[in-house]
Design a protein around this motif. Structure first.
Motif, PDB file in Angstrom:
ATOM      1  N   VAL B  13       0.818  -1.116   0.095  1.00  0.00           N
ATOM      2  CA  VAL B  13       0.035   0.190   0.040  1.00  0.00           C
ATOM      3  C   VAL B  13       0.802   1.221  -0.028  1.00  0.00           C
ATOM      4  CG1 VAL B  13      -1.696   1.227   1.220  1.00  0.00           C
ATOM      5  CG2 VAL B  13      -2.037  -1.309   0.966  1.00  0.00           C
ATOM      6  N   PHE B  14       1.681   1.531   1.233  1.00  0.00           N
ATOM      7  CA  PHE B  14       2.682   2.742   1.066  1.00  0.00           C
ATOM      8  C   PHE B  14       3.551   2.730  -0.043  1.00  0.00           C
ATOM      9  CE2 PHE B  14       1.806   2.015   5.978  1.00  0.00           C
ATOM     10  CZ  PHE B  14       0.522   2.919   5.990  1.00  0.00           C
ATOM     11  N   GLY B  15       3.229   3.822  -0.749  1.00  0.00           N
ATOM     12  CA  GLY B  15       4.108   3.965  -1.879  1.00  0.00           C
ATOM     13  C   GLY B  15       3.752   3.104  -3.187  1.00  0.00           C
ATOM     14  N   TRP B  97      -1.167   8.826   8.130  1.00  0.00           N
ATOM     15  CA  TRP B  97      -0.956   7.701   7.496  1.00  0.00           C
ATOM     16  C   TRP B  97      -2.493   7.028   7.256  1.00  0.00           C
ATOM     17  CZ3 TRP B  97       3.639   5.971   5.386  1.00  0.00           C
ATOM     18  CH2 TRP B  97       4.729   6.866   5.471  1.00  0.00           C
ATOM     19  N   SER B  98      -3.346   7.333   7.948  1.00  0.00           N
ATOM     20  CA  SER B  98      -4.809   6.797   7.751  1.00  0.00           C
ATOM     21  C   SER B  98      -5.412   7.511   6.667  1.00  0.00           C
ATOM     22  CB  SER B  98      -5.500   6.498   9.008  1.00  0.00           C
ATOM     23  OG  SER B  98      -5.923   7.741   9.372  1.00  0.00           O
ATOM     24  N   ASN B 124       2.167  -3.439   5.537  1.00  0.00           N
ATOM     25  CA  ASN B 124       2.906  -3.917   6.887  1.00  0.00           C
ATOM     26  C   ASN B 124       1.959  -3.132   7.950  1.00  0.00           C
ATOM     27  OD1 ASN B 124       4.991  -5.657   6.942  1.00  0.00           O
ATOM     28  ND2 ASN B 124       6.489  -4.120   6.258  1.00  0.00           N
ATOM     29  N   ALA B 125       0.883  -2.528   7.522  1.00  0.00           N
ATOM     30  CA  ALA B 125       0.018  -1.615   8.135  1.00  0.00           C
ATOM     31  C   ALA B 125      -0.999  -2.815   8.975  1.00  0.00           C
ATOM     32  CB  ALA B 125      -0.956  -0.813   7.623  1.00  0.00           C
ATOM     33  N   ASN B 126      -1.218  -2.545  10.226  1.00  0.00           N
ATOM     34  CA  ASN B 126      -2.326  -3.192  10.823  1.00  0.00           C
ATOM     35  C   ASN B 126      -3.574  -3.012  10.335  1.00  0.00           C
ATOM     36  OD1 ASN B 126      -1.491  -0.973  12.414  1.00  0.00           O
ATOM     37  ND2 ASN B 126      -3.362  -1.391  13.350  1.00  0.00           N
ATOM     38  N   THR B 127      -4.461  -4.009  10.666  1.00  0.00           N
ATOM     39  CA  THR B 127      -5.527  -4.234  10.129  1.00  0.00           C
ATOM     40  C   THR B 127      -6.572  -2.931  10.121  1.00  0.00           C
ATOM     41  OG1 THR B 127      -5.710  -6.731  10.201  1.00  0.00           O
ATOM     42  CG2 THR B 127      -7.721  -5.476   9.950  1.00  0.00           C
ATOM     43  N   ALA B 128      -6.640  -2.512  11.212  1.00  0.00           N
ATOM     44  CA  ALA B 128      -7.324  -1.233  11.667  1.00  0.00           C
ATOM     45  C   ALA B 128      -6.921   0.133  10.841  1.00  0.00           C
ATOM     46  CB  ALA B 128      -7.230  -0.871  13.255  1.00  0.00           C
TER      47      ALA B 128
END
Lengths: 229, 229
Positions: B13-15, B97-98, B124-128
């Motif tokens: 996701v990030f990038g 970041w959200s 690598n982000a947690n589910t929430a």
């Protein structure tokens, strides 16, 4: 009850958002017409669901629900002496629980609820089955919370606890929505808010007498209306 | 490579799907204009991301990424001597970041891919955090696969293995899509197909020289075009 603190709704699926019995009957009648089979498809559907409930409650190694349902689908064909299916027809029948149709109010109700709440699927179905069903029925889940990581089935507290951990929320921030009282009782034990949805042919109990039921809705559009007050 | 066996795509996701650097710079400039702060917001963004990468790689108790990012967000404000924020401004910044914006090709690319493949978020982000970001950016995931159940970060094989288990698929049925070579190398070790997406300012390596890269795409619309051949 204050609705303002609720951030997420977790949904039961079989019976609550999709009409498993109606779909199986329709598919059975279609199959029966094509193959010249006369059978009580309502009895077939109910037997299939009962076999799934029995297998789910049985002690022994934990199995993902799609395997249980698939095996039970073959067994009901034998029990009702439904014969002459091609391998493709047999395969299609066995996988039917991934192609169940939503109740008429489900999609408009969920869309309305989604504008305000995070919507998560909290079914006893394993993640892969829930995703397949969501894609078939266009269920707009923000997340599917499959029970296989805790290897347990609702109403085990492990399942509801997993949902809270995964969503990063407290029980009072989450409302469990189901057409079955046992599910709401299980969720309430972890602190969830609870909403009972009346669905013909599902739970025969009286939700007005259940102290763990916070809200009673006629369907999901009614639930959206009640939560927007 | 045969594309016909692929059933699901897992996305960094990030990038890869959202432009974290551009969003932080835009938000920083907006904040700077409002508060009369002069600072190199690109340097702030890159420092924030670096702090996240350092914390992620550090030995010690596993923490969900939203906590790491939130703490790092406060630290970069101190390091760059950005002062005078109200509590609400500080809170908004820490949770940035959200609320990252998708790249211009992300939504049309994902919609086109979704008609054919199951799409899962494997960040690598947690589910929430991933759910919050998906709701902000309208990312149409069929499923969010958060790493917190295995308490590890990509490129740990535990994360990719969790994804396969949760999707009920084999490695060769899943394509990992990322703008970072380390992620694709990690996925390939579990048998995934891999697609590298070129994103300005992300991985500086040469994907044409990486034996674990199956496909190179200019963006997600290009990926959809290549997979439809």
């Amino acid at each position: 009850m204050q609705h303002g603190d609720i951030r997420a709704l977790t949904f039961d699926v079989f019976g609550t958002t999709v009409d498993w019995r109606g779909t199986i009957i329709r598919e059975g009648e279609r199959l029966g017409a094509a193959k010249g089979i006369q059978v009580d498809w309502t009895a077939v559907a109910d037997r299939w669901a009962r076999k799934y409930a029995e297998a789910r409650n049985r002690q022994g190694p934990w199995l993902p629900l799609d395997q249980i349902l698939r095996r039970a689908g073959g067994e009901v064909l034998e029990e009702f002496r439904i014969k002459g299916l091609t391998p493709a027809e047999h395969e299609s029948w066995s996988g039917l629980w991934s192609r169940l149709d939503p109740w008429p109010d489900t999609l408009p109700g969920l869309e309305r609820l989604r504008s305000r709440y995070l919507l998560a699927c909290l079914s006893n179905a394993n993640t892969a089955l829930s995703i397949a069903l969501a894609r078939h029925a266009n269920l707009p889940w923000d997340q599917v919370l499959g029970p296989e990581t805790v290897r347990a089935y609702k109403p085990s507290p492990r399942v509801y606890c997993m949902a809270l951990r995964r969503l990063g929320l407290e029980g009072e921030e989450v409302m469990m929505v189901a057409a079955h009282l046992f599910d709401l009782e299980g969720a309430k034990a972890l602190g969830f808010r609870t909403a009972f949805v009346r669905r013909a042919g599902e739970d025969a109990g009286d939700p007005t007498k259940a102290p763990y039921v916070d809200l009673i809705a006629e369907d999901l559009q009614d639930l959206a209306r009640q939560l927007s007050r």
